[in-house]
Design a protein around this motif. Structure first.
Motif, PDB file in Angstrom:
ATOM      1  N   UNK A 107       0.852  -1.315   0.027  1.00  0.00           N
ATOM      2  CA  UNK A 107       0.128   0.089  -0.104  1.00  0.00           C
ATOM      3  C   UNK A 107       0.944   1.287   0.015  1.00  0.00           C
ATOM      4  N   UNK A 108       1.982   1.170   0.693  1.00  0.00           N
ATOM      5  CA  UNK A 108       2.855   2.295   0.708  1.00  0.00           C
ATOM      6  C   UNK A 108       3.561   2.731  -0.479  1.00  0.00           C
ATOM      7  N   UNK A 109       3.985   1.533  -1.263  1.00  0.00           N
ATOM      8  CA  UNK A 109       4.718   2.004  -2.334  1.00  0.00           C
ATOM      9  C   UNK A 109       3.339   2.319  -3.648  1.00  0.00           C
ATOM     10  N   UNK A 110       2.250   1.745  -3.466  1.00  0.00           N
ATOM     11  CA  UNK A 110       1.436   2.231  -4.591  1.00  0.00           C
ATOM     12  C   UNK A 110       0.764   3.790  -4.207  1.00  0.00           C
ATOM     13  N   UNK A 113       3.818   7.736  -6.220  1.00  0.00           N
ATOM     14  CA  UNK A 113       4.110   7.448  -7.621  1.00  0.00           C
ATOM     15  C   UNK A 113       5.585   7.400  -7.838  1.00  0.00           C
ATOM     16  N   UNK A 114       6.516   7.910  -7.141  1.00  0.00           N
ATOM     17  CA  UNK A 114       7.980   7.863  -7.310  1.00  0.00           C
ATOM     18  C   UNK A 114       8.520   6.598  -6.847  1.00  0.00           C
ATOM     19  N   UNK A 115       7.999   5.823  -6.224  1.00  0.00           N
ATOM     20  CA  UNK A 115       8.764   4.815  -5.416  1.00  0.00           C
ATOM     21  C   UNK A 115       8.571   3.606  -6.105  1.00  0.00           C
ATOM     22  N   UNK A 116       9.394   2.732  -6.221  1.00  0.00           N
ATOM     23  CA  UNK A 116       9.674   1.310  -6.688  1.00  0.00           C
ATOM     24  C   UNK A 116       8.335   0.451  -6.103  1.00  0.00           C
TER      25      UNK A 116
END
Length: 123
Positions: A107-110, A113-116
């Motif tokens: 959820x955190x990476x979703x 937008x700039x995270x892998x």
């Protein structure tokens, strides 16, 4: 108390989501294998500091052999030996906690937008 190794796992998942140590196979599998190793050592050698140290070392070995390396999970084996929790209760809570940790990482990476994308791979 299971908080310290799960906090370290969360730090790995959220700060370095592309590392092999942070992938679901390693997070969930590593903790579960380490807990099972801890219960085996507890059954064989009892509740002592030496047994806890042995459990930590054996847990790392088991994780490396099974290709589920997750260094914070070694502390899970130590905790099992030092606290001798009820196995089924502990394993159920551990499974739920690690699955929730992986879902939170997803959820955190979703959300950013700039995270892998996490996870990089599941298995």
């Amino acid at each position: 108390m299971l908080i310290p190794p799960l906090a370290a796992s969360a730090a790995l998942v959220h700060s370095t989501p592309t590392l092999p140590l942070a992938q679901p196979r390693s997070v969930i599998g590593g903790h579960l294998l380490a807990a099972l190793t801890g219960f085996a050592v507890l059954a064989a050698f009892g509740h002592s500091a030496w047994a806890a140290a042995l459990a930590g070392g054996l847990a790392v070995t088991v994780m490396m052999i099974s290709r589920t390396p997750h260094s914070p999970a070694a502390a899970t084996a130590v905790i099992v030996v030092l606290q001798a929790p009820r196995a089924l209760h502990f394993l159920g809570l551990l499974t739920a906690a690690t699955a929730l940790l992986v879902l939170a990482g997803m959820a955190a990476t979703r959300a950013k937008s700039d995270s892998p994308t996490y996870p990089v791979y599941w298995w």
